[in-house]
Design a protein around this motif. Structure first.
Motif, PDB file in Angstrom:
ATOM      1  N   ASP A 132      -6.649 -21.641 -41.564  1.00  0.00           N
ATOM      2  CA  ASP A 132      -6.495 -20.644 -40.496  1.00  0.00           C
ATOM      3  C   ASP A 132      -5.839 -19.404 -41.058  1.00  0.00           C
ATOM      4  O   ASP A 132      -4.819 -19.476 -41.721  1.00  0.00           O
ATOM      5  N   GLY A 133      -6.429 -18.275 -40.794  1.00  0.00           N
ATOM      6  CA  GLY A 133      -5.840 -17.010 -41.227  1.00  0.00           C
ATOM      7  C   GLY A 133      -6.365 -16.519 -42.556  1.00  0.00           C
ATOM      8  O   GLY A 133      -6.193 -15.364 -42.884  1.00  0.00           O
ATOM      9  N   ALA A 134      -6.983 -17.371 -43.364  1.00  0.00           N
ATOM     10  CA  ALA A 134      -7.490 -16.913 -44.660  1.00  0.00           C
ATOM     11  C   ALA A 134      -8.573 -15.875 -44.422  1.00  0.00           C
ATOM     12  O   ALA A 134      -9.417 -16.013 -43.554  1.00  0.00           O
ATOM     13  N   GLY A 135      -8.518 -14.829 -45.196  1.00  0.00           N
ATOM     14  CA  GLY A 135      -9.496 -13.770 -45.068  1.00  0.00           C
ATOM     15  C   GLY A 135      -9.073 -12.679 -44.103  1.00  0.00           C
ATOM     16  O   GLY A 135      -9.722 -11.672 -43.991  1.00  0.00           O
ATOM     17  N   SER A 136      -8.004 -12.913 -43.364  1.00  0.00           N
ATOM     18  CA  SER A 136      -7.499 -11.876 -42.471  1.00  0.00           C
ATOM     19  C   SER A 136      -6.290 -11.218 -43.120  1.00  0.00           C
ATOM     20  O   SER A 136      -5.884 -11.589 -44.205  1.00  0.00           O
ATOM     21  N   SER A 137      -5.728 -10.231 -42.451  1.00  0.00           N
ATOM     22  CA  SER A 137      -4.560  -9.563 -43.026  1.00  0.00           C
ATOM     23  C   SER A 137      -3.286 -10.220 -42.524  1.00  0.00           C
ATOM     24  O   SER A 137      -3.303 -11.037 -41.623  1.00  0.00           O
ATOM     25  N   GLY A 138      -2.189  -9.848 -43.124  1.00  0.00           N
ATOM     26  CA  GLY A 138      -0.896 -10.384 -42.730  1.00  0.00           C
ATOM     27  C   GLY A 138       0.055 -10.301 -43.901  1.00  0.00           C
ATOM     28  O   GLY A 138      -0.227  -9.666 -44.916  1.00  0.00           O
ATOM     29  N   THR A 139       1.164 -10.973 -43.748  1.00  0.00           N
ATOM     30  CA  THR A 139       2.183 -10.971 -44.789  1.00  0.00           C
ATOM     31  C   THR A 139       2.277 -12.338 -45.437  1.00  0.00           C
ATOM     32  O   THR A 139       2.396 -13.357 -44.747  1.00  0.00           O
ATOM     33  N   ILE A 140       2.218 -12.335 -46.753  1.00  0.00           N
ATOM     34  CA  ILE A 140       2.455 -13.543 -47.536  1.00  0.00           C
ATOM     35  C   ILE A 140       3.878 -13.448 -48.058  1.00  0.00           C
ATOM     36  O   ILE A 140       4.255 -12.460 -48.690  1.00  0.00           O
ATOM     37  N   VAL A 141       4.655 -14.450 -47.764  1.00  0.00           N
ATOM     38  CA  VAL A 141       6.049 -14.495 -48.198  1.00  0.00           C
ATOM     39  C   VAL A 141       6.105 -15.250 -49.520  1.00  0.00           C
ATOM     40  O   VAL A 141       5.530 -16.333 -49.651  1.00  0.00           O
ATOM     41  N   VAL A 142       6.786 -14.669 -50.493  1.00  0.00           N
ATOM     42  CA  VAL A 142       6.975 -15.289 -51.805  1.00  0.00           C
ATOM     43  C   VAL A 142       8.470 -15.515 -51.977  1.00  0.00           C
ATOM     44  O   VAL A 142       9.240 -14.564 -52.081  1.00  0.00           O
ATOM     45  N   LEU A 143       8.875 -16.788 -51.971  1.00  0.00           N
ATOM     46  CA  LEU A 143      10.280 -17.145 -52.111  1.00  0.00           C
ATOM     47  C   LEU A 143      10.538 -17.748 -53.486  1.00  0.00           C
ATOM     48  O   LEU A 143       9.771 -18.605 -53.939  1.00  0.00           O
ATOM     49  N   ASN A 144      11.624 -17.321 -54.093  1.00  0.00           N
ATOM     50  CA  ASN A 144      12.047 -17.856 -55.386  1.00  0.00           C
ATOM     51  C   ASN A 144      13.474 -18.358 -55.270  1.00  0.00           C
ATOM     52  O   ASN A 144      14.338 -17.683 -54.716  1.00  0.00           O
ATOM     53  N   GLY A 145      13.689 -19.546 -55.808  1.00  0.00           N
ATOM     54  CA  GLY A 145      14.984 -20.192 -55.715  1.00  0.00           C
ATOM     55  C   GLY A 145      15.913 -19.882 -56.872  1.00  0.00           C
ATOM     56  O   GLY A 145      15.736 -18.895 -57.590  1.00  0.00           O
ATOM     57  N   PRO A 146      16.891 -20.750 -57.044  1.00  0.00           N
ATOM     58  CA  PRO A 146      17.973 -20.532 -58.001  1.00  0.00           C
ATOM     59  C   PRO A 146      17.492 -20.237 -59.419  1.00  0.00           C
ATOM     60  O   PRO A 146      16.555 -20.855 -59.919  1.00  0.00           O
ATOM     61  N   ASN A 147      18.172 -19.287 -60.020  1.00  0.00           N
ATOM     62  CA  ASN A 147      18.022 -18.881 -61.416  1.00  0.00           C
ATOM     63  C   ASN A 147      16.767 -18.075 -61.711  1.00  0.00           C
ATOM     64  O   ASN A 147      16.608 -17.573 -62.819  1.00  0.00           O
ATOM     65  N   LEU A 148      15.881 -17.922 -60.742  1.00  0.00           N
ATOM     66  CA  LEU A 148      14.668 -17.149 -60.999  1.00  0.00           C
ATOM     67  C   LEU A 148      14.941 -15.649 -61.064  1.00  0.00           C
ATOM     68  O   LEU A 148      14.111 -14.893 -61.560  1.00  0.00           O
ATOM     69  N   ASN A 149      16.116 -15.232 -60.629  1.00  0.00           N
ATOM     70  CA  ASN A 149      16.521 -13.840 -60.824  1.00  0.00           C
ATOM     71  C   ASN A 149      16.702 -13.525 -62.312  1.00  0.00           C
ATOM     72  O   ASN A 149      16.678 -12.371 -62.710  1.00  0.00           O
ATOM     73  N   LEU A 150      16.840 -14.554 -63.144  1.00  0.00           N
ATOM     74  CA  LEU A 150      16.998 -14.376 -64.590  1.00  0.00           C
ATOM     75  C   LEU A 150      15.676 -14.518 -65.349  1.00  0.00           C
ATOM     76  O   LEU A 150      15.673 -14.613 -66.576  1.00  0.00           O
ATOM     77  N   LEU A 151      14.577 -14.538 -64.608  1.00  0.00           N
ATOM     78  CA  LEU A 151      13.266 -14.659 -65.242  1.00  0.00           C
ATOM     79  C   LEU A 151      13.083 -13.542 -66.265  1.00  0.00           C
ATOM     80  O   LEU A 151      13.401 -12.388 -66.004  1.00  0.00           O
TER      81      LEU A 151
END
Length: 154
Positions: free
Chosen positions: A7-26
């Motif tokens: 449901d919703g694929a192919g339509s517009s909207g917002t995809i949320v990308v969450l990153n957890g601990p230590n990924l700020n040091l990528l």
């Protein structure tokens, strides 16, 4: 399941990308495992993958489990899809899993490294069982693949 069946694929909207601990040091932390791309590079790649399909990216990172859970609660009914790299919380957080179950859009779990080629404790994921898909071991391209799946491009 094909992304076009979601449901919703192919339509517009917002995809949320969450990153957890230590990924700020990528890009700085263990580049032999995680590569040299920064978290800003990952966010740019996700935006480049989503934009042509009419989607926007809302990318966030926190080292705190409760903050991630609050963000999941905030977007659970409004996002078109959710990409999550829970970092070390993958293997420890039932609470994060329970929050992700409430998301009404598809959830895709991403790991930069192949967690199955690493230490035994990393082989267990509390998130995989409730995710639409799991991508691991493809480096930062895994995020692009996840966004492509959620936009219907893959």
């Amino acid at each position: 399941m094909k992304s076009s069946e979601i449901d919703g694929a192919g339509s517009s909207g917002t995809i949320v990308v969450l990153n957890g601990p230590n990924l700020n040091l990528l890009g700085q932390r263990q580049p032999d495992i995680y590569g040299s791309d920064s978290l800003a590079d990952v966010e740019r790649l996700c935006q480049e993958a989503a934009g042509p399909c009419g989607f926007t990216i809302d990318a966030r990172q926190s080292n705190h489990e409760g903050v991630l859970i609050d963000w999941i609660h905030e977007v659970r009914q409004t996002c078109a899809g959710l990409v999550i790299n829970p970092g070390g919380l993958t293997h420890t957080s039932v609470a994060l899993r329970d929050a992700l179950v409430t998301v009404e859009a598809p959830v895709v779990e991403v790991h930069i490294s192949n967690i199955h080629k690493r230490e035994e404790f990393r082989h267990r994921s509390y998130v995989s069982g409730i995710s639409e898909g799991v991508i691991c071991g493809l480096g930062v391209y895994g995020y692009v693949a996840a966004v492509g799946f959620l936009t219907g491009r893959s």
